[in-house]
Design an enzyme around this catalytic site. Structure first.
Site, short mmCIF file in Angstrom:
data_model
loop_
_atom_site.label_atom_id
_atom_site.label_comp_id
_atom_site.label_asym_id
_atom_site.label_seq_id
_atom_site.Cartn_x
_atom_site.Cartn_y
_atom_site.Cartn_z
N GLU A 107 -5.55 -37.49 -8.13
CA GLU A 107 -4.19 -37.94 -7.76
C GLU A 107 -4.00 -39.44 -8.04
OE1 GLU A 107 -1.24 -35.99 -5.06
OE2 GLU A 107 -3.03 -35.89 -3.80
N ASN A 127 -8.39 -28.16 -2.83
CA ASN A 127 -7.24 -27.67 -2.07
C ASN A 127 -7.48 -26.29 -1.48
OD1 ASN A 127 -4.94 -29.44 -1.66
ND2 ASN A 127 -4.85 -29.61 -3.89
N HIS A 142 -7.15 -38.61 2.24
CA HIS A 142 -8.49 -38.04 2.05
C HIS A 142 -9.54 -39.11 2.31
CE1 HIS A 142 -7.42 -34.26 -0.29
NE2 HIS A 142 -6.27 -34.93 -0.31
N ASP A 156 -10.85 -32.35 -5.55
CA ASP A 156 -10.02 -31.88 -4.45
C ASP A 156 -9.64 -30.45 -4.84
OD1 ASP A 156 -8.09 -31.14 -2.64
OD2 ASP A 156 -6.72 -32.80 -3.09
#
Length: 266
Positions: A35, A153, A255, A151
């Site tokens: 991200e 998810n 995070h 990540d």
């Protein structure tokens, strides 16, 4: 080798909160970030390197969206950007650095799995991503050793999130998502055979394992978290993992960084 993964929720935001200052003190050999939420013009000008670590990136076509990077101390023999040649390569979700030598093929990968929490369209995209990712990882595993930091998810087990009972119908803890993880990590002949390295080192932790907290309410203050950030490795490399740490001393993002030390050198 110390390998750190961190979802930055925006590289500029994380930098302003001290992420790169912290990273410069960690002695990392490789760092996977997810991200970025920034394009090449910003990243190449401001965040191309961190100390002796140099970056390789995959940017999303959409501005302010997704994007992944690998910061590396050693120079790779090759860099692969993207994995499917289609829908998801435009979203900036995969960068792979190869460190190949005679008799050894090894990859370090940073990947950002889609979230389905914004609606059914994105949940269906997430399922398509998982459908494409599994065979890709299996093909990669057939030819080389690798550690993928991501990540994902997905919280795999009940121990991986605080409120698992109330989240069984929510993206990130859906039965289909958890089944995908189980298949990926399964040791049976028709399953993936990859290793969740954190759980290899810490099979029983609960409240201390979380790496993500919602910005809503008092989730972080009350440790109402999820374990969404992973090291996924081929068995030979996973067996060399020695120590893990989730850093919560400072808050760079929603995070927390996850670092794992491995007993090998690139």
């Amino acid at each position: 080798m110390r390998f750190i993964t961190a979802n930055l929720n925006g590289v500029r935001s994380a930098a302003s909160k001290g992420f790169f200052d912290w990273l410069d003190r960690q002695g990392a050999d490789a760092v996977g970030v997810q991200e970025l939420k920034a394009q090449a013009d910003v990243v190449e000008a401001q965040f191309r390197s961190c100390g002796s670590l140099n970056g390789q990136f995959h940017y999303a076509e959409k501005k302010g969206y997704s994007g992944v990077g690998l910061y590396l101390r050693d120079c790779p023999s090759d860099v692969i950007v993207g994995f499917d040649g289609g829908e998801f390569d435009g979203e900036g979700r995969w960068v792979e650095a190869r460190f190949d030598k005679p008799g050894r093929k090894l990859s370090l990968i940073s990947c950002y799995f889609p979230s389905g929490s914004s609606g059914e369209d994105r949940q269906q995209a997430k399922f398509r991503f998982l459908d494409a990712m599994h065979p890709h990882l299996m093909a990669l595993k057939a030819e080389r050793e690798f550690i993928l930091v991501a990540d994902v998810n997905i919280a795999h087990r009940e121990a991986d999130l605080k409120n698992w009972r109330s989240n069984q119908k929510n993206s990130g803890f859906l039965p289909e998502e958890r089944a995908w993880m189980t298949r990926l990590l399964g040791s049976e002949k028709d399953q993936g055979g990859l290793v969740d390295v954190y759980r290899h080192l810490q099979p029983d932790t609960t409240d201390t394992c979380y790496t993500w907290w919602s910005n809503r309410g008092q989730a972080y203050a009350n440790n109402v978290g999820w374990r969404l950030d992973y090291h996924l490795a081929t068995p030979g490399l996973a067996a060399l993992a020695k120590k893990e740490a989730i850093y919560k001393g400072e808050k760079f993002s929603d995070h927390a960084p996850l670092a794992i030390d491995y007993d090998f050198q690139l």
